[in-house]
Design a protein around this motif. Structure first.
Motif, PDB file in Angstrom:
ATOM      1  N   MET A  44      26.134   1.016 102.202  1.00  0.00           N
ATOM      2  CA  MET A  44      27.152   1.535 101.290  1.00  0.00           C
ATOM      3  C   MET A  44      27.227   3.053 101.396  1.00  0.00           C
ATOM      4  N   THR A  45      28.419   3.588 101.195  1.00  0.00           N
ATOM      5  CA  THR A  45      28.577   5.039 101.133  1.00  0.00           C
ATOM      6  C   THR A  45      27.969   5.555  99.828  1.00  0.00           C
ATOM      7  N   ALA A  46      27.908   6.889  99.728  1.00  0.00           N
ATOM      8  CA  ALA A  46      27.382   7.492  98.504  1.00  0.00           C
ATOM      9  C   ALA A  46      28.206   7.040  97.300  1.00  0.00           C
ATOM     10  N   ALA A  47      29.541   7.076  97.429  1.00  0.00           N
ATOM     11  CA  ALA A  47      30.413   6.670  96.327  1.00  0.00           C
ATOM     12  C   ALA A  47      30.212   5.200  95.981  1.00  0.00           C
ATOM     13  N   GLU A  48      30.045   4.368  96.971  1.00  0.00           N
ATOM     14  CA  GLU A  48      29.847   2.936  96.728  1.00  0.00           C
ATOM     15  C   GLU A  48      28.497   2.681  96.049  1.00  0.00           C
ATOM     16  N   ASN A  49      27.467   3.433  96.457  1.00  0.00           N
ATOM     17  CA  ASN A  49      26.169   3.301  95.790  1.00  0.00           C
ATOM     18  C   ASN A  49      26.274   3.692  94.320  1.00  0.00           C
ATOM     19  N   VAL A  50      26.967   4.788  94.047  1.00  0.00           N
ATOM     20  CA  VAL A  50      27.116   5.246  92.665  1.00  0.00           C
ATOM     21  C   VAL A  50      27.948   4.257  91.853  1.00  0.00           C
ATOM     22  N   ALA A  51      28.932   3.636  92.498  1.00  0.00           N
ATOM     23  CA  ALA A  51      29.819   2.710  91.790  1.00  0.00           C
ATOM     24  C   ALA A  51      29.159   1.370  91.490  1.00  0.00           C
ATOM     25  N   TYR A  52      28.084   1.048  92.177  1.00  0.00           N
ATOM     26  CA  TYR A  52      27.500  -0.291  92.076  1.00  0.00           C
ATOM     27  C   TYR A  52      27.156  -0.705  90.640  1.00  0.00           C
ATOM     28  N   PRO A  53      26.492   0.146  89.823  1.00  0.00           N
ATOM     29  CA  PRO A  53      26.196  -0.281  88.444  1.00  0.00           C
ATOM     30  C   PRO A  53      27.458  -0.575  87.640  1.00  0.00           C
ATOM     31  N   LEU A  54      28.528   0.172  87.911  1.00  0.00           N
ATOM     32  CA  LEU A  54      29.780  -0.059  87.189  1.00  0.00           C
ATOM     33  C   LEU A  54      30.414  -1.379  87.612  1.00  0.00           C
ATOM     34  N   LYS A  55      30.353  -1.641  88.911  1.00  0.00           N
ATOM     35  CA  LYS A  55      30.910  -2.900  89.423  1.00  0.00           C
ATOM     36  C   LYS A  55      30.185  -4.091  88.815  1.00  0.00           C
ATOM     37  N   MET A  56      28.851  -3.993  88.703  1.00  0.00           N
ATOM     38  CA  MET A  56      28.068  -5.081  88.121  1.00  0.00           C
ATOM     39  C   MET A  56      28.376  -5.268  86.631  1.00  0.00           C
ATOM     40  N   ARG A  57      28.875  -4.210  85.977  1.00  0.00           N
ATOM     41  CA  ARG A  57      29.221  -4.295  84.561  1.00  0.00           C
ATOM     42  C   ARG A  57      30.685  -4.644  84.347  1.00  0.00           C
ATOM     43  N   GLY A  58      31.400  -4.906  85.426  1.00  0.00           N
ATOM     44  CA  GLY A  58      32.785  -5.336  85.317  1.00  0.00           C
ATOM     45  C   GLY A  58      33.774  -4.233  85.001  1.00  0.00           C
ATOM     46  N   VAL A  59      33.435  -2.987  85.295  1.00  0.00           N
ATOM     47  CA  VAL A  59      34.339  -1.869  85.048  1.00  0.00           C
ATOM     48  C   VAL A  59      35.474  -1.895  86.082  1.00  0.00           C
ATOM     49  N   GLY A  60      36.705  -1.705  85.613  1.00  0.00           N
ATOM     50  CA  GLY A  60      37.871  -1.769  86.490  1.00  0.00           C
ATOM     51  C   GLY A  60      37.882  -0.687  87.553  1.00  0.00           C
TER      52      GLY A  60
END
Length: 362
Positions: free
Chosen positions: A95-111
């Motif tokens: 994953m890119t840096a942005a994708e790594n940072v986004a991962y917790p949000l994705k797991m929490r269902g953030v749009g």
């Protein structure tokens, strides 16, 4: 008591055993909201176990872990509003840096749109807005550490746990990241609990420090108090360098005698006691220099001299055989004339020593 006045974290009689091994023993500790608290101890002291109990990756054998006044024994890790940063960063290499940072949000269902906005804000917070498309392998250790920090903060946790997060960085990067972490913590007002074995790191960053050894919490205080008034021989030796000297109590603890020299104490002490002397508080003078009758000075022999760049560390032996450390800086009276075997006078002011109950041989 309002929720705002409650401690952010409270360990109440927390013990953790693994079979016959007690990793944490009866810890009682309150950590305030917005505090930068450091758990300091050597390997195996129990500091990381305490962190894992708070994060929810482990459960106490006895006692309770509280967050804002509520027991979290039955709360899973992902529902504790806690961010965690480990020493190895644990970034996803694909994953890119942005994708790594986004991962917790994705797991929490953030749009998606909110996710992108919060990722950009988190990367900006750690000064990595231009590296969002980079993969971990394309980034330095310091940059990877910042990505891990952004990932732990992006979902807005109430508490940030950090377990030796700077251990893999060189000294220059560690110094930079210490400043960055303090800046971010002040900017967000977040509660930080920081585990380290590096005493200078804890002293530089923490509002308060908890010293751990053998699973026990030995002393909790601000850095200045820990350094100037340690609670035990162990704490005195663990924080900085010092000499712990056996003395003879005089006048019901109002003073002491060491190697034939007498000195007063600012406050009476209960005998028997030892004194803790930090090397930066020791002044060295020529042995034949005249001193007023009430000036404290104890004869000592130089045994070893170590060059430190800014000055010299001098190992001395007192007349009674005890060892004493002193720092001699450039420009001091004896700078440039420090030779093993030379006899000098060592002195320190009464207020600079700490007094501890005697614990066997110092």
């Amino acid at each position: 008591m309002t929720n705002e006045s409650l401690p952010a974290v409270s360990f109440q009689g927390v013990t953790r055993r693994y079979g016959l091994v007690t990793a944490v023993s009866g810890v009682n500790l309150d950590i305030a909201k917005g505090e930068f608290f450091a758990l300091l101890g050597s390997s195996g002291s129990g500091k990381t176990t305490l962190l894992m109990l708070l994060a929810g990756f482990d459960q106490p054998t006895e006692g309770r872990v509280m967050i804002s006044g509520t027991s979290v024994s039955d709360v899973p890790p992902h529902r504790r509003s806690i961010g965690v940063v480990f020493q190895n960063y644990a970034l996803f290499p694909h994953m890119t840096a942005a994708e790594n940072v986004a991962y917790p949000l994705k797991m929490r269902g953030v749009g998606r749109s909110e996710r992108e906005e919060r990722v950009n804000a988190a990367l900006s917070l750690v000064n990595l807005t231009d590296r969002g498309a980079s993969y971990p392998i394309q980034m330095s250790g310091g940059q990877q550490q910042r990505v891990a920090l952004a990932r732990s903060l992006v979902f807005g946790p109430d508490i940030l746990l950090m377990d030796e997060p700077l251990g893999a960085l060189d000294r220059r990067l560690r110094d930079q990241m210490q400043q960055e972490l303090k800046r971010i913590q002040h900017e967000l007002g977040i509660t930080v609990i920081y585990v380290t074995h590096d005493q200078s790191e804890a002293m530089a960053m923490a509002d308060r420090i908890g010293i751990m050894s053998g699973g026990e919490l030995l002393q909790v205080a601000d850095p200045e108090t820990i350094y100037a008034a340690p609670s035990s021989h162990f704490v005195a030796r663990f924080i900085g360098e010092c000499s712990i000297l056996r003395v003879t109590s005089l006048d019901r603890g109002k003073g002491y005698e060491i190697a034939g020299a007498r000195e007063r104490l600012p406050n009476p002490a209960t005998a028997p006691f030892d004194i803790v002397v930090r090397p930066e508080n020791v002044s060295l003078l020529p042995f034949d220099e005249a001193r007023s009758n009430d000036a404290f000075a104890v004869p000592a022999t130089i045994r070893d001299v170590t060059y430190l760049g800014s000055g010299w560390r001098v190992a001395l032996e007192l007349g009674d055989g005890q060892s004493l450390l002193a720092n001699v800086m450039r420009g001091d009276l004896l700078a440039g004339s420090l030779e093993p075997g030379k006899t000098v006078k060592a002195s320190w002011v009464p207020a600079s020593v700490a007094v501890l109950p005697t614990e066997g041989l110092p």
